[in-house]
Write an enzyme that holds these catalytic residues in place. Sequence first.
Site, PDB file in Angstrom:
ATOM      1  N   ARG A  66       6.729   0.359 -11.567  1.00  0.00           N
ATOM      2  CA  ARG A  66       5.367   0.058 -11.097  1.00  0.00           C
ATOM      3  C   ARG A  66       4.351   0.281 -12.207  1.00  0.00           C
ATOM      4  O   ARG A  66       3.397  -0.482 -12.351  1.00  0.00           O
ATOM      5  CB  ARG A  66       5.030   0.916  -9.873  1.00  0.00           C
ATOM      6  CG  ARG A  66       5.600   0.307  -8.609  1.00  0.00           C
ATOM      7  CD  ARG A  66       5.716   1.308  -7.500  1.00  0.00           C
ATOM      8  NE  ARG A  66       4.458   1.894  -7.133  1.00  0.00           N
ATOM      9  CZ  ARG A  66       4.327   3.115  -6.607  1.00  0.00           C
ATOM     10  NH1 ARG A  66       5.386   3.851  -6.402  1.00  0.00           N
ATOM     11  NH2 ARG A  66       3.147   3.559  -6.275  1.00  0.00           N
ATOM     12  N   LYS A 109      -6.927   5.197  -4.667  1.00  0.00           N
ATOM     13  CA  LYS A 109      -7.620   4.054  -4.072  1.00  0.00           C
ATOM     14  C   LYS A 109      -7.643   4.154  -2.543  1.00  0.00           C
ATOM     15  O   LYS A 109      -8.662   3.901  -1.920  1.00  0.00           O
ATOM     16  CB  LYS A 109      -6.948   2.735  -4.492  1.00  0.00           C
ATOM     17  CG  LYS A 109      -6.900   2.533  -6.000  1.00  0.00           C
ATOM     18  CD  LYS A 109      -6.338   1.161  -6.366  1.00  0.00           C
ATOM     19  CE  LYS A 109      -4.882   0.976  -6.014  1.00  0.00           C
ATOM     20  NZ  LYS A 109      -3.952   1.693  -6.896  1.00  0.00           N
ATOM     21  N   ARG A 120       3.312  12.909  -3.565  1.00  0.00           N
ATOM     22  CA  ARG A 120       3.283  11.954  -2.448  1.00  0.00           C
ATOM     23  C   ARG A 120       4.698  11.608  -1.991  1.00  0.00           C
ATOM     24  O   ARG A 120       4.953  11.430  -0.814  1.00  0.00           O
ATOM     25  CB  ARG A 120       2.538  10.675  -2.892  1.00  0.00           C
ATOM     26  CG  ARG A 120       2.332   9.675  -1.769  1.00  0.00           C
ATOM     27  CD  ARG A 120       1.341   8.598  -2.138  1.00  0.00           C
ATOM     28  NE  ARG A 120       1.882   7.633  -3.076  1.00  0.00           N
ATOM     29  CZ  ARG A 120       1.181   6.634  -3.598  1.00  0.00           C
ATOM     30  NH1 ARG A 120      -0.085   6.469  -3.283  1.00  0.00           N
ATOM     31  NH2 ARG A 120       1.735   5.796  -4.437  1.00  0.00           N
TER      32      ARG A 120
HETATM   33  P1  ADP Z   1       0.190   1.865  -5.297  1.00  0.00           P
HETATM   34  O1  ADP Z   1       0.232   3.168  -4.603  1.00  0.00           O
HETATM   35  O2  ADP Z   1       1.195   1.746  -6.373  1.00  0.00           O
HETATM   36  O3  ADP Z   1      -1.147   1.445  -5.738  1.00  0.00           O
HETATM   37  P2  ADP Z   1       0.379  -0.095  -3.135  1.00  0.00           P
HETATM   38  O4  ADP Z   1       0.590   0.655  -1.892  1.00  0.00           O
HETATM   39  O5  ADP Z   1      -0.953  -0.709  -3.362  1.00  0.00           O
HETATM   40  O6  ADP Z   1       0.812   0.808  -4.353  1.00  0.00           O
HETATM   41  O7  ADP Z   1       1.485  -1.275  -3.275  1.00  0.00           O
HETATM   42  C1  ADP Z   1       2.856  -1.015  -3.143  1.00  0.00           C
HETATM   43  C2  ADP Z   1       3.675  -2.205  -3.614  1.00  0.00           C
HETATM   44  O8  ADP Z   1       3.331  -3.381  -2.866  1.00  0.00           O
HETATM   45  C3  ADP Z   1       3.475  -2.603  -5.070  1.00  0.00           C
HETATM   46  O9  ADP Z   1       4.261  -1.831  -5.966  1.00  0.00           O
HETATM   47  C4  ADP Z   1       3.911  -4.072  -5.022  1.00  0.00           C
HETATM   48  O10 ADP Z   1       5.318  -4.185  -4.967  1.00  0.00           O
HETATM   49  C5  ADP Z   1       3.368  -4.552  -3.686  1.00  0.00           C
HETATM   50  N1  ADP Z   1       1.996  -5.089  -3.828  1.00  0.00           N
HETATM   51  C6  ADP Z   1       0.860  -4.544  -3.310  1.00  0.00           C
HETATM   52  N2  ADP Z   1      -0.209  -5.276  -3.627  1.00  0.00           N
HETATM   53  C7  ADP Z   1       0.231  -6.307  -4.395  1.00  0.00           C
HETATM   54  C8  ADP Z   1      -0.386  -7.387  -5.060  1.00  0.00           C
HETATM   55  N3  ADP Z   1      -1.724  -7.562  -5.020  1.00  0.00           N
HETATM   56  N4  ADP Z   1       0.395  -8.272  -5.754  1.00  0.00           N
HETATM   57  C9  ADP Z   1       1.708  -8.111  -5.805  1.00  0.00           C
HETATM   58  N5  ADP Z   1       2.375  -7.104  -5.220  1.00  0.00           N
HETATM   59  C10 ADP Z   1       1.663  -6.203  -4.520  1.00  0.00           C
END
Ligand code: ADP
Length: 189
Positions: A145, A14, A128
């Site tokens: 996650r 993403k 990563r």
């Molecule tokens: P990923 O690489 O898993 O897609 P992100 O960088 O988007 O992860 O998010 C990292 C962490 O931040 C998530 O595991 C969660 O703890 C928190 N987080 C991010 N966006 C949200 C959301 N929309 N609602 C709740 N927690 C979130």
Amino acid sequence: MLNFVLFGPPGAGKGTQSQKLIEKYQLIHISTGDLFRAHIKNQSSLGQQVSQLIADGQLVPDAITIAMLEEEVDKNPEAKGIIFDGFPRTVPQAQALDEFLESKGTAISGVIALDVDQDELCKRIAQRQIETGRIDDQADKLQKRIEEYFNKTVHVLPYYEAQNKLVKVNGIGKIDTIFAELSAVVDQY
Ligand code: ADP
């Protein structure tokens, strides 16, 4: 406005694809993960509140996440459109986003879901972890996650499907090939 949700499990690409989309279409990129990491780095009170949850791979509570997201949207009143990355991750977040955008006279144009199988996700995140040292990319945290994704986040898909806004794109292959597919979707709006 052209507002898209870029949807997909951890490691789907993403962030990478958002970066390319905002350049091509002059949109704003809002990643709730990036925003939380910035708060943690700056040791803000929000950062202190969420750092343990994030390190453990759990979702941050909706109320906190929604408030932070809305504040960020409000910082960009001139935006031609927004790519939402990592938000919404729950159905209440999706509902809140719809209401919030409606109050501004706009809406989500489309939701693009990047499709990547679990094996490939695990490989990418292991890589990563080596490159960035992100603590929530460690194997045990990652498991949490992925669980959060399958327990809470997947339900966001039928929510948008019911609105006829969901488009699935294959997230495996060359970055530029995937980007071409995404661009073809965005060009239809
Ligand atoms: P990923 O690489 O898993 O897609 P992100 O960088 O988007 O992860 O998010 C990292 C962490 O931040 C998530 O595991 C969660 O703890 C928190 N987080 C991010 N966006 C949200 C959301 N929309 N609602 C709740 N927690 C979130």
